[in-house]
Motif scaffolding. Sequence first.
Motif, PDB file in Angstrom:
ATOM      1  N   SER A  23       0.824  -1.208   0.000  1.00 38.06           N
ATOM      2  CA  SER A  23       0.000   0.000   0.000  1.00 38.06           C
ATOM      3  C   SER A  23       0.856   1.255   0.000  1.00 38.06           C
ATOM      4  CB  SER A  23      -0.925   0.002   1.214  1.00 38.06           C
ATOM      5  OG  SER A  23      -0.171   0.074   2.409  1.00 38.06           O
ATOM      6  N   ARG A  24       2.155   1.115   0.271  1.00 39.71           N
ATOM      7  CA  ARG A  24       3.018   2.286   0.426  1.00 39.71           C
ATOM      8  C   ARG A  24       4.085   2.392  -0.646  1.00 39.71           C
ATOM      9  NH1 ARG A  24       6.154   2.066   4.889  1.00 39.71           N
ATOM     10  NH2 ARG A  24       5.875  -0.154   5.245  1.00 39.71           N
ATOM     11  N   TYR A  25       4.353   1.298  -1.348  1.00 41.26           N
ATOM     12  CA  TYR A  25       5.444   1.280  -2.315  1.00 41.26           C
ATOM     13  C   TYR A  25       4.975   0.735  -3.654  1.00 41.26           C
ATOM     14  CZ  TYR A  25       8.672   1.675   1.652  1.00 41.26           C
ATOM     15  OH  TYR A  25       9.361   2.091   2.769  1.00 41.26           O
ATOM     16  N   SER A  26       5.664   1.170  -4.686  1.00 45.60           N
ATOM     17  CA  SER A  26       5.645   0.421  -5.940  1.00 45.60           C
ATOM     18  C   SER A  26       6.683  -0.690  -5.780  1.00 45.60           C
ATOM     19  CB  SER A  26       6.025   1.324  -7.121  1.00 45.60           C
ATOM     20  OG  SER A  26       5.065   2.342  -7.304  1.00 45.60           O
ATOM     21  N   MET A  27       6.354  -1.868  -6.306  1.00 46.96           N
ATOM     22  CA  MET A  27       7.240  -3.028  -6.182  1.00 46.96           C
ATOM     23  C   MET A  27       7.629  -3.499  -7.573  1.00 46.96           C
ATOM     24  SD  MET A  27       7.392  -3.537  -2.898  1.00 46.96           S
ATOM     25  CE  MET A  27       8.155  -5.169  -2.897  1.00 46.96           C
ATOM     26  N   GLY A  28       8.856  -3.956  -7.711  1.00 47.05           N
ATOM     27  CA  GLY A  28       9.232  -4.352  -9.060  1.00 47.05           C
ATOM     28  C   GLY A  28      10.436  -5.255  -9.134  1.00 47.05           C
ATOM     29  N   TRP A  29      10.752  -5.590 -10.369  1.00 47.11           N
ATOM     30  CA  TRP A  29      11.905  -6.417 -10.700  1.00 47.11           C
ATOM     31  C   TRP A  29      12.817  -5.665 -11.668  1.00 47.11           C
ATOM     32  CZ3 TRP A  29      12.694 -10.887  -8.183  1.00 47.11           C
ATOM     33  CH2 TRP A  29      11.611 -11.465  -7.529  1.00 47.11           C
ATOM     34  N   PHE A  30      14.089  -5.722 -11.338  1.00 42.31           N
ATOM     35  CA  PHE A  30      15.114  -5.122 -12.170  1.00 42.31           C
ATOM     36  C   PHE A  30      16.160  -6.186 -12.467  1.00 42.31           C
ATOM     37  CE2 PHE A  30      14.058  -0.554 -11.868  1.00 42.31           C
ATOM     38  CZ  PHE A  30      13.046  -0.635 -10.926  1.00 42.31           C
ATOM     39  N   GLY A  47      15.096  -1.720 -15.523  1.00 44.93           N
ATOM     40  CA  GLY A  47      13.764  -2.071 -15.041  1.00 44.93           C
ATOM     41  C   GLY A  47      13.149  -3.131 -15.936  1.00 44.93           C
ATOM     42  N   VAL A  48      12.562  -4.155 -15.342  1.00 41.32           N
ATOM     43  CA  VAL A  48      11.916  -5.237 -16.081  1.00 41.32           C
ATOM     44  C   VAL A  48      10.397  -5.123 -15.963  1.00 41.32           C
ATOM     45  CG1 VAL A  48      11.634  -7.735 -16.269  1.00 41.32           C
ATOM     46  CG2 VAL A  48      13.883  -6.759 -15.725  1.00 41.32           C
ATOM     47  N   ALA A  49       9.902  -5.044 -14.738  1.00 41.78           N
ATOM     48  CA  ALA A  49       8.463  -4.954 -14.507  1.00 41.78           C
ATOM     49  C   ALA A  49       8.245  -4.334 -13.142  1.00 41.78           C
ATOM     50  CB  ALA A  49       7.814  -6.336 -14.558  1.00 41.78           C
ATOM     51  N   VAL A  50       7.278  -3.432 -13.065  1.00 43.25           N
ATOM     52  CA  VAL A  50       6.963  -2.767 -11.804  1.00 43.25           C
ATOM     53  C   VAL A  50       5.453  -2.693 -11.666  1.00 43.25           C
ATOM     54  CG1 VAL A  50       7.365  -0.754 -10.354  1.00 43.25           C
ATOM     55  CG2 VAL A  50       9.067  -1.391 -12.061  1.00 43.25           C
ATOM     56  N   ILE A  97       4.127  -9.749 -13.852  1.00 42.49           N
ATOM     57  CA  ILE A  97       4.383  -9.408 -12.449  1.00 42.49           C
ATOM     58  C   ILE A  97       3.065  -9.488 -11.688  1.00 42.49           C
ATOM     59  CG2 ILE A  97       4.071  -6.924 -12.834  1.00 42.49           C
ATOM     60  CD1 ILE A  97       6.298  -6.466 -10.747  1.00 42.49           C
ATOM     61  N   SER A  98       3.138 -10.011 -10.470  1.00 40.55           N
ATOM     62  CA  SER A  98       1.937 -10.108  -9.642  1.00 40.55           C
ATOM     63  C   SER A  98       2.348 -10.060  -8.180  1.00 40.55           C
ATOM     64  CB  SER A  98       1.165 -11.394  -9.942  1.00 40.55           C
ATOM     65  OG  SER A  98       1.951 -12.528  -9.635  1.00 40.55           O
ATOM     66  N   GLN A  99       1.361  -9.884  -7.321  1.00 43.05           N
ATOM     67  CA  GLN A  99       1.667  -9.822  -5.889  1.00 43.05           C
ATOM     68  C   GLN A  99       0.568 -10.503  -5.088  1.00 43.05           C
ATOM     69  OE1 GLN A  99       2.205  -5.608  -5.531  1.00 43.05           O
ATOM     70  NE2 GLN A  99       0.025  -5.150  -5.428  1.00 43.05           N
ATOM     71  N   ASP A 100       0.976 -11.150  -4.027  1.00 43.25           N
ATOM     72  CA  ASP A 100       0.044 -11.747  -3.059  1.00 43.25           C
ATOM     73  C   ASP A 100       0.187 -10.923  -1.791  1.00 43.25           C
ATOM     74  OD1 ASP A 100      -1.246 -13.237  -1.084  1.00 43.25           O
ATOM     75  OD2 ASP A 100      -0.750 -15.142  -2.051  1.00 43.25           O
ATOM     76  N   THR A 101      -0.739  -9.989  -1.596  1.00 46.51           N
ATOM     77  CA  THR A 101      -0.597  -9.073  -0.469  1.00 46.51           C
ATOM     78  C   THR A 101      -0.769  -9.790   0.873  1.00 46.51           C
ATOM     79  OG1 THR A 101      -2.929  -8.475  -0.703  1.00 46.51           O
ATOM     80  CG2 THR A 101      -1.323  -7.078  -1.804  1.00 46.51           C
ATOM     81  N   VAL A 108       9.163  -3.409 -19.384  1.00 44.02           N
ATOM     82  CA  VAL A 108      10.076  -3.009 -20.449  1.00 44.02           C
ATOM     83  C   VAL A 108       9.632  -3.732 -21.720  1.00 44.02           C
ATOM     84  CG1 VAL A 108      11.750  -4.853 -19.995  1.00 44.02           C
ATOM     85  CG2 VAL A 108      12.508  -2.691 -21.014  1.00 44.02           C
ATOM     86  N   ASP A 109       9.826  -3.089 -22.863  1.00 34.90           N
ATOM     87  CA  ASP A 109       9.304  -3.636 -24.124  1.00 34.90           C
ATOM     88  C   ASP A 109       9.790  -5.052 -24.411  1.00 34.90           C
ATOM     89  OD1 ASP A 109       9.253  -0.519 -26.059  1.00 34.90           O
ATOM     90  OD2 ASP A 109       7.840  -1.369 -24.615  1.00 34.90           O
ATOM     91  N   SER A 110      11.016  -5.344 -24.041  1.00 34.18           N
ATOM     92  CA  SER A 110      11.612  -6.630 -24.414  1.00 34.18           C
ATOM     93  C   SER A 110      10.974  -7.833 -23.726  1.00 34.18           C
ATOM     94  CB  SER A 110      13.111  -6.614 -24.126  1.00 34.18           C
ATOM     95  OG  SER A 110      13.340  -6.398 -22.750  1.00 34.18           O
TER      96      SER A 110
END
Length: 125
Positions: A30-37, A47-50, A69-73, A60-62
Amino acid sequence: QVQLVESGGGSVQTGGSLRLSCAASEYTYSRYSMGWFRQTPGKGREGVAVIDSDGSSFYVDSVKGRFTISQDTAKNTLYLNMTSLKAEDTSMYYCAAGRAAAWWLLQHPEHVGHWGQGTQVTVSS
């Protein structure tokens, strides 16, 4: 201090699939954007996915159409499902959390506030 721990990396053949997981030490979504780099030796971190706190995701286009990307809160866990892997996906993958909007963070890794230790993904033919 948010702690992020990645798992799920490994070696796979071209065309294969892997799922990366990132466990957060506290409720971050709820407080952050989360992602993969990702980062390969001699190159900057990419950056790969956020994903935003509202669930909006950016790629990213590639990797569009191949990675999700998904999340289980409930579990404080972030995932990256990778399919149709290519040799150029070989890299160290890092989980990240940042206060900026996801679309911004994707292109500006310098604004990431918290990093995991990384997990290696190797794709070979």
